[in-house]
Design an enzyme around this catalytic site. Structure first.
Site, PDB file in Angstrom:
ATOM      1  N   TYR A 141     -12.198   4.861  -6.640  1.00 18.67           N
ATOM      2  CA  TYR A 141     -12.625   3.480  -6.825  1.00 18.67           C
ATOM      3  C   TYR A 141     -13.961   3.346  -5.925  1.00 18.67           C
ATOM      4  O   TYR A 141     -14.764   2.615  -5.866  1.00 18.67           O
ATOM      5  CB  TYR A 141     -11.680   2.638  -5.857  1.00 18.67           C
ATOM      6  CG  TYR A 141     -10.435   2.371  -6.853  1.00 18.67           C
ATOM      7  CD1 TYR A 141     -10.211   2.829  -7.973  1.00 18.67           C
ATOM      8  CD2 TYR A 141      -9.263   1.616  -6.045  1.00 18.67           C
ATOM      9  CE1 TYR A 141      -9.004   2.634  -8.793  1.00 18.67           C
ATOM     10  CE2 TYR A 141      -8.270   1.230  -6.822  1.00 18.67           C
ATOM     11  CZ  TYR A 141      -8.074   1.822  -7.993  1.00 18.67           C
ATOM     12  OH  TYR A 141      -7.086   1.355  -8.870  1.00 18.67           O
ATOM     13  N   LYS A 192      -1.952  14.734  -9.736  1.00 17.48           N
ATOM     14  CA  LYS A 192      -1.957  15.174 -11.257  1.00 17.48           C
ATOM     15  C   LYS A 192      -2.761  16.452 -11.054  1.00 17.48           C
ATOM     16  O   LYS A 192      -3.641  16.512 -11.818  1.00 17.48           O
ATOM     17  CB  LYS A 192      -2.769  13.970 -11.965  1.00 17.48           C
ATOM     18  CG  LYS A 192      -2.820  14.224 -13.275  1.00 17.48           C
ATOM     19  CD  LYS A 192      -1.505  13.923 -14.022  1.00 17.48           C
ATOM     20  CE  LYS A 192      -1.448  13.927 -15.796  1.00 17.48           C
ATOM     21  NZ  LYS A 192      -0.216  13.845 -16.357  1.00 17.48           N
ATOM     22  N   ASP A 224       2.626  10.673 -13.545  1.00 15.71           N
ATOM     23  CA  ASP A 224       3.288  10.290 -14.723  1.00 15.71           C
ATOM     24  C   ASP A 224       5.034  10.288 -14.474  1.00 15.71           C
ATOM     25  O   ASP A 224       5.686   9.273 -14.556  1.00 15.71           O
ATOM     26  CB  ASP A 224       3.006  10.884 -16.100  1.00 15.71           C
ATOM     27  CG  ASP A 224       2.984  12.381 -16.042  1.00 15.71           C
ATOM     28  OD1 ASP A 224       2.826  12.812 -14.551  1.00 15.71           O
ATOM     29  OD2 ASP A 224       2.675  13.060 -16.924  1.00 15.71           O
ATOM     30  N   ASP A 248      -2.515   2.414  -5.796  1.00 13.96           N
ATOM     31  CA  ASP A 248      -2.483   1.089  -6.138  1.00 13.96           C
ATOM     32  C   ASP A 248      -1.446   0.512  -7.363  1.00 13.96           C
ATOM     33  O   ASP A 248      -0.758  -0.298  -7.222  1.00 13.96           O
ATOM     34  CB  ASP A 248      -4.038   1.133  -6.865  1.00 13.96           C
ATOM     35  CG  ASP A 248      -4.222  -0.332  -7.191  1.00 13.96           C
ATOM     36  OD1 ASP A 248      -3.556  -1.321  -6.778  1.00 13.96           O
ATOM     37  OD2 ASP A 248      -5.403  -0.687  -7.726  1.00 13.96           O
ATOM     38  N   ASP A 252       2.401  -1.315  -6.571  1.00 12.20           N
ATOM     39  CA  ASP A 252       2.806  -2.608  -7.092  1.00 12.20           C
ATOM     40  C   ASP A 252       4.158  -2.326  -7.913  1.00 12.20           C
ATOM     41  O   ASP A 252       5.143  -3.286  -8.151  1.00 12.20           O
ATOM     42  CB  ASP A 252       1.735  -3.100  -8.237  1.00 12.20           C
ATOM     43  CG  ASP A 252       0.738  -3.781  -7.459  1.00 12.20           C
ATOM     44  OD1 ASP A 252       0.759  -4.077  -6.209  1.00 12.20           O
ATOM     45  OD2 ASP A 252      -0.136  -4.489  -8.017  1.00 12.20           O
TER      46      ASP A 252
END
Ligand code: NAD
Length: 357
Positions: A141, A192, A224, A248, A252
């Site tokens: 980000y 990852k 994943d 992020d 959620d």
């Protein structure tokens, strides 16, 4: 030595829910003799109305000098037409960047009393208690270079850079290991590393840090798989640590396992453990001023503040136990209402928590 707390009620339901958390904080301040000092300031839309900008220098100055900040929420339709730099959300972003709040702690707790609020089967989620530690100021980000460029031949290409320095990984790792130490001693680092070099380094540093925390059991999981495991068997997790983007998304996802946004607190900390604490929900303009908002996410944020910034674990636990007791009594605000329960408003819910304390 006394510690200072800055209250930033903000907009919409912010003032209503912060008022209840403030009453709870005054109560534990007295009961546990914490010596907390309180001040209040404007941020977001309220600050735009009062001072013409979402983060007035006076508010920032007070925030920098305080040991911890409790924020309600910012934003609302009244300010939606303003240019980006003057929007209420800039007040929040300004606080995060100026205070260097790099560690975002998001618990996902499903009180057994509210198990029916989740879209998952009660036996899968009842009693869920996960803490997601998300890196908040680095990763893809913020990485440079970034942008949209034109390739030879005129086709456009968008690009971002996923970077983490060793020190950035180390500091978020320490926050997560320490949180795991205070909880059940289980930490899962999500990456990852089968595809991204930056997370190969992430994994290496987490393994290195683990030597300093022998009592914490560290495991690794690809993102994943973590996304799948969170809906399949979420109770296998205690603390999860991950980078900005994965955090992020996963935080959620974990929040929604609980099904009740009015119950979820959060914390953002810097290296000095100074922190900003706020509910995960927004300013709920649709119900603002009606006295029906659920104040529990803000009250639980105050409990996190006592735990992580003000070294008052006992007071934090007392608040959490009081919230649980109030749910046991069958009291519910409209957002968590269920059959057979007693519906209460914001103030009555605050009263009940105070009584349980
Ligand atoms: P929201 O979280 O404010 O509301 C979503 C829904 O949940 C609404 O129906 C609302 O009534 C309900 N809700 C939220 N909190 C509740 C509570 N404590 N008790 C009962 N019901 C509750 O999200 P939104 O509607 O997308 O955004 C509204 C405003 O809030 C926007 O201006 C947005 O920018 C802002 N916002 C601020 C923050 C923040 O301050 N951290 C976060 C998200 C959104």
């Amino acid at each position: 030595m006394s510690q200072s707390v800055l209250l930033l009620p903000g907009d919409g339901i912010g003032p209503e829910i912060v008022a209840e958390a403030e009453r709870v904080l005054h109560k534990v301040n007295e009961r546990f003799d914490l010596g907390l000092q309180f001040a209040t300031a404007d941020v977001g839309g309220a600050a735009i109305d009062a001072a013409g900008e979402p983060l007035p220098s006076k508010t920032l100055d007070q925030a920098q000098k305080s040991d911890a900040i409790l924020l309600g929420a910012v934003g609302g339709p009244k300010w939606d037409g303003l240019e980006m730099a003057l929007r209420p959300e800039k007040g929040l972003l300004g606080l995060r960047s100026n205070l260097e709040l790099f560690a975002n702690l998001r618990p996902a707790i499903l009180y057994p009393q509210l198990a029916s609020a989740s879209s998952l089967k009660p036996e899968v989620v009842s009693g869920l208690d996960i803490l997601i530690v998300r890196e908040l100021t680095g990763g893809i980000y913020f990485g440079q270079p970034r942008g949209v460029r034109e390739l030879e031949g005129g086709e456009r290409q968008g690009y971002n850079t996923y970077v983490y320095s060793e020190s950035e990984i180390r500091r978020i790792g320490r926050v997560a290991f320490e949180a795991a130490q205070q909880r059940n001693g289980k930490l899962c680092s999500v990456d990852k590393a089968n595809v991204l070099e930056v997370t190969v380094l992430w994994r290496e540093i987490m393994n290195d840090l683990a030597k300093d925390y022998p009592e914490v059991e560290l495991s690794h999981m690809y993102v994943d798989n973590a996304a799948m495991q969170l809906v399949k068997a979420p109770k296998q997790f205690d603390v999860i640590v991950t980078g900005n983007m994965f955090g992020d998304i996963l935080s959620d996802e974990a929040a929604m396992l609980t099904g009740s946004i009015g119950m979820l607190p959060s914390a953002s900390l810097n290296a000095e453990k100074q922190g900003m604490y706020e509910p995960c929900h927004g300013s709920a303009p649709d119900i603002a001023g009606q006295g029906i908002a659920n104040p529990l996410a803000t009250i639980l944020s105050a409990a996190m503040m006592l735990r992580y910034s003000l070294q008052a674990e006992e007071a934090a636990q007392a608040i959490e136990a009081a919230v649980s007791a109030v749910l046991d009594q069958g009291l519910r605000t409209a957002d968590i209402m269920s059959e057979g329960a007693t519906r209460v408003g914001t103030r009555e819910m605050g009263d009940a928590v105070l009584a349980a304390l």
